[in-house]
Design an enzyme around this catalytic site. Sequence first.
Site, short mmCIF file in Angstrom:
data_model
loop_
_atom_site.label_atom_id
_atom_site.label_comp_id
_atom_site.label_asym_id
_atom_site.label_seq_id
_atom_site.Cartn_x
_atom_site.Cartn_y
_atom_site.Cartn_z
CB THR A 85 -25.73 15.86 -41.42
OG1 THR A 85 -25.36 17.03 -42.16
CG2 THR A 85 -27.14 15.48 -41.79
N GLY A 86 -25.63 18.56 -39.73
CA GLY A 86 -26.29 19.82 -39.39
C GLY A 86 -25.31 20.73 -38.69
CG HIS A 87 -24.91 24.79 -35.98
ND1 HIS A 87 -25.12 25.18 -34.68
CD2 HIS A 87 -23.79 25.42 -36.41
CE1 HIS A 87 -24.16 26.04 -34.33
NE2 HIS A 87 -23.35 26.20 -35.37
N GLY A 88 -22.98 21.63 -36.15
CA GLY A 88 -22.23 20.78 -35.23
C GLY A 88 -22.30 21.20 -33.78
CB VAL A 102 -13.09 19.43 -33.73
CG1 VAL A 102 -13.69 18.03 -33.81
CG2 VAL A 102 -11.63 19.41 -34.15
N GLY A 103 -16.19 19.87 -35.16
CA GLY A 103 -17.63 19.84 -34.90
C GLY A 103 -18.04 18.52 -34.29
CB THR A 148 -21.92 16.16 -42.77
OG1 THR A 148 -21.36 17.30 -42.15
CG2 THR A 148 -21.75 14.95 -41.86
#
Lengths: 165, 132
Positions: B52-55, B30-31, B1
Amino acid sequence: MKPVIVVHGGAGTILKDREEGYRTGVKRAALKGYSILKNGGSALDAVEEAVIVMEDDPHFNAGYGSVLNEKGDVEMDAIIMDGKNLASGAVSAVRCIANPIKLARLVMEKTDHMLLTDQGASIFAKAQGVPEVSGEMLVTDRSRERWKANLKPDSNPVVSQIGLG
Amino acid sequence: TVGAVAIDSDGSVACATSTGGLTNKMVGRVGDTACIGSGGYADNLVGATSTTGHGESIMKVVLARLVLHHMEQGMTPEEAADTALSYMKERVNGLGGVIVINNSGGWTAKFSTKQMSWAAVADDQLQCGIYH
């Protein structure tokens, strides 16, 4: 107001041998956006151009260099938002375009909607004259190697990424 | 991302975020990035952020809007970013990163993962980093 821009290239784990590429990429993006601000450009233009620099850079998980889905394809998401009027545009699960952030801005400026997805986003892209690229063009050797490594029966790629962000 | 936040000479703010998502994700997954308030948010009355990161974790706490909420309560960008990332870690065990700018030009880059590449230009000075 003194202009300011901040960019990120993604949170997670960056391997030592790739650090310099990330560092160079985020610096190029920030300088590109800042040059727009310094010439009186808008924050909206600055953030769009900064993200385009990183979408075009194979180091980053966006545009060219995106990771692959379970089928080995690139599916991308993007959003842009203007603080002036809370206008926003986004695309999700979009394929075969080089710069999803450009399409997100078109959603914001050319439709009454906030988010277009998958085929709808692709039909809209064509209607707006956004050039289509082959999915292969967006795939790097590295993303394909990671995809293959994650296909092994004992791997659980999504869980293994949770801790990495 | 990847993402960017900016404030221009008129004092307007904006954010942009773009991603390929999670490697080997389900087709159609989709995150947070495309979800307003999660992948990014911008309001001239407060500031702008890109995440950004774990959606899935970011969406559960609506991370971008949460950062702005804390700034609306008077926190600095640093305090707001740290508070929101800590909440995501404690509440849903999610890790990630945020870049934040407020409407007076204060900014920060914060992350709870091992690393996040970032860069900023203010007062013609370029700064960048990867580690805490």
